[in-house]
Design a protein around this motif. Structure first.
Motif, PDB file in Angstrom:
ATOM      1  N   PHE A  21       0.754  -1.126   0.043  1.00  0.00           N
ATOM      2  CA  PHE A  21      -0.193   0.039  -0.078  1.00  0.00           C
ATOM      3  C   PHE A  21       0.827   1.412  -0.027  1.00  0.00           C
ATOM      4  O   PHE A  21       0.656   2.113  -0.731  1.00  0.00           O
ATOM      5  CB  PHE A  21      -1.006  -0.178   1.286  1.00  0.00           C
ATOM      6  N   PRO A  23       3.865   1.782  -1.021  1.00  0.00           N
ATOM      7  CA  PRO A  23       4.742   2.393  -2.190  1.00  0.00           C
ATOM      8  C   PRO A  23       3.958   3.003  -3.058  1.00  0.00           C
ATOM      9  O   PRO A  23       4.729   3.732  -4.116  1.00  0.00           O
ATOM     10  CB  PRO A  23       5.436   1.035  -2.699  1.00  0.00           C
ATOM     11  N   HIS A  24       2.797   3.451  -2.807  1.00  0.00           N
ATOM     12  CA  HIS A  24       2.133   4.141  -4.040  1.00  0.00           C
ATOM     13  C   HIS A  24       1.999   5.751  -3.625  1.00  0.00           C
ATOM     14  O   HIS A  24       1.712   6.453  -4.389  1.00  0.00           O
ATOM     15  CB  HIS A  24       0.473   3.946  -4.013  1.00  0.00           C
ATOM     16  N   PHE A  25       2.692   6.040  -2.339  1.00  0.00           N
ATOM     17  CA  PHE A  25       2.635   7.505  -1.976  1.00  0.00           C
ATOM     18  C   PHE A  25       4.131   8.069  -1.818  1.00  0.00           C
ATOM     19  O   PHE A  25       5.166   7.254  -1.741  1.00  0.00           O
ATOM     20  CB  PHE A  25       2.173   7.599  -0.599  1.00  0.00           C
ATOM     21  N   HIS A  29       7.860   4.621  -0.387  1.00  0.00           N
ATOM     22  CA  HIS A  29       8.726   3.417  -0.746  1.00  0.00           C
ATOM     23  C   HIS A  29      10.125   3.335   0.182  1.00  0.00           C
ATOM     24  O   HIS A  29      10.791   2.420   0.130  1.00  0.00           O
ATOM     25  CB  HIS A  29       8.757   3.298  -2.099  1.00  0.00           C
TER      26      HIS A  29
END
Lengths: 101, 270
Positions: A21, A23-25, A29
């Motif tokens: 979840f 790593p999308h922001f 990451h």
């Protein structure tokens, strides 16, 4: 025993969130939430508490499962961090207490 | 009592060390990881999908201001591309006729497998996908997006899952080429989703915005293997030159965004 079970499930879910979840922001990451949680638990846990160390072990294990490193890599890092925090708190930090005069 | 406690900790540490050593020295660690992935993949699927939607929503809010400008820019770009497309159609026809005349068959299309992204490694530049040895996946196969943008290559392979080493992984290195020019260089992973285009000869010129694609020469280090020619690698973002050096390098922004990746293609045969 119930606490340990909850702790295992909790760290398993955090490791899943960390890898799937966050790593999308932006910066998601790069940050390691399992490490942050292990530090927080060890800082605020009672001296004789064992949940911090167990959290470090299971958190590290789940991070190892979802990472490319060999099994035990994160376990060593997190356990060392937890032991170091406990050592520093025990040796060098004194919380103010009421002293009877 | 104190000694007992210390002895207990020592015994537990030694046992844990033996346990992890045994796991890592036998193929058992792959089996353990594979079974964890099997159990976790439905949850990871949900989290990854939720992440894509949530980040898309926030990005939309943040970029709302620039949407009008971007829209104008894109319209202009579409017009240019349409014009270019018309020219290319003519070339395609001509190419087809020439191939027929020369008796050369059309290039074989890639044989590809579709995979879903499940997660990203905590510290390394690698992602987990839901295809593994049982689906005919082996180490070193190239992984691309539907737009033929290179993502990386297959690293570790488990029974039902694989790890993809992104082109930004420090172990990734292969030859690249700037489109519409003869400038060759080495595309190297720098970690933390950064990619460099290195060893550009001093006398060759590139500029920001140039597109780098794979060249068919293969990797400098044997690790990278050979990627098919013409896969999109990235756009030149920043150029770094040092005067006395015979080569210079540039930073690339890859054509894929890790936050938006949901499905990828593995090139099985090329």
């Amino acid at each position: 025993m119930r606490n340990i079970f909850i702790l295992i499930i909790f760290f398993y879910l955090v490791a899943l969130l960390q890898t799937s979840f966050f790593p999308h922001f932006p910066m998601g990451h790069l940050s390691n939430f399992v490490l942050v949680l292990v530090i927080v638990i060890n800082l605020f846990e009672a001296q004789e508490g064992k949940l911090g160390l167990l959290g470090a072990f299971f958190g590290g294990f789940f991070l190892d499962i979802f990472s490319e490193n060999f099994l035990g890599f994160w376990v060593i890092i997190l356990l060392t961090t937890a032991v170091f925090i406990k050592f520093v708190l025990r040796k060098y930090v004194r919380f103010p207490t009421f002293v009877q005069v | 009592m104190k000694l007992d406690c210390k002895r207990k900790i020592a015994i537990i540490s030694v046992l844990a060390a033996i346990f992890f050593l045994a796991l890592n020295l036998t193929p058992f660690d792959k089996k353990i990881k594979n079974s964890f992935y099997l159990v976790s993949s439905p949850i990871q699927n949900i989290f990854w999908g939720a992440g894509v939607r949530a980040s898309g929503f926030f990005e939309f809010i943040i970029e709302m201001k620039h949407l009008k400008e971007e829209n104008e820019e894109l319209k202009l770009q579409v017009q240019n591309l349409l014009a270019e497309n018309e020219v290319l159609k003519d070339f395609k026809e001509e190419n087809k006729m020439l191939r027929e005349a020369l008796g050369i068959g059309l290039e074989k299309e890639f044989q590809m497998a579709l995979a879903r992204v499940l997660g990203k490694d905590v510290a390394q530049d690698s992602i987990l996908i839901n295809k593994g040895a049982q689906d005919g996946i082996s180490e070193g196969l190239p992984v691309i997006t539907s737009q033929k943008a290179l993502i990386g290559r297959i690293g570790q392979v488990y029974s039902n899952f694989s790890k993809v080493l992104l082109i930004s992984h420090p172990q990734s290195s292969f030859d690249g080429k700037v489109t519409d020019s003869e400038v060759l260089g080495v595309v190297k992973g720098e970690g933390n989703l950064k990619v460099a285009f290195d060893f550009i000869p001093r006398e060759k010129e590139i500029k920001e915005g140039d597109v780098v694609i794979t060249s068919a020469l293969g990797g400098e280090r044997a690790l990278s293997g050979v990627f098919p020619f013409g896969l999109l690698v990235g756009k030149v973002r920043r150029i770094e030159r040092a005067d006395p050096e015979p080569f210079y390098w540039a930073e690339l922004s890859p054509f894929f965004n890790i936050g938006e990746l949901e499905k990828v293609f593995i090139i099985i045969n090329y």
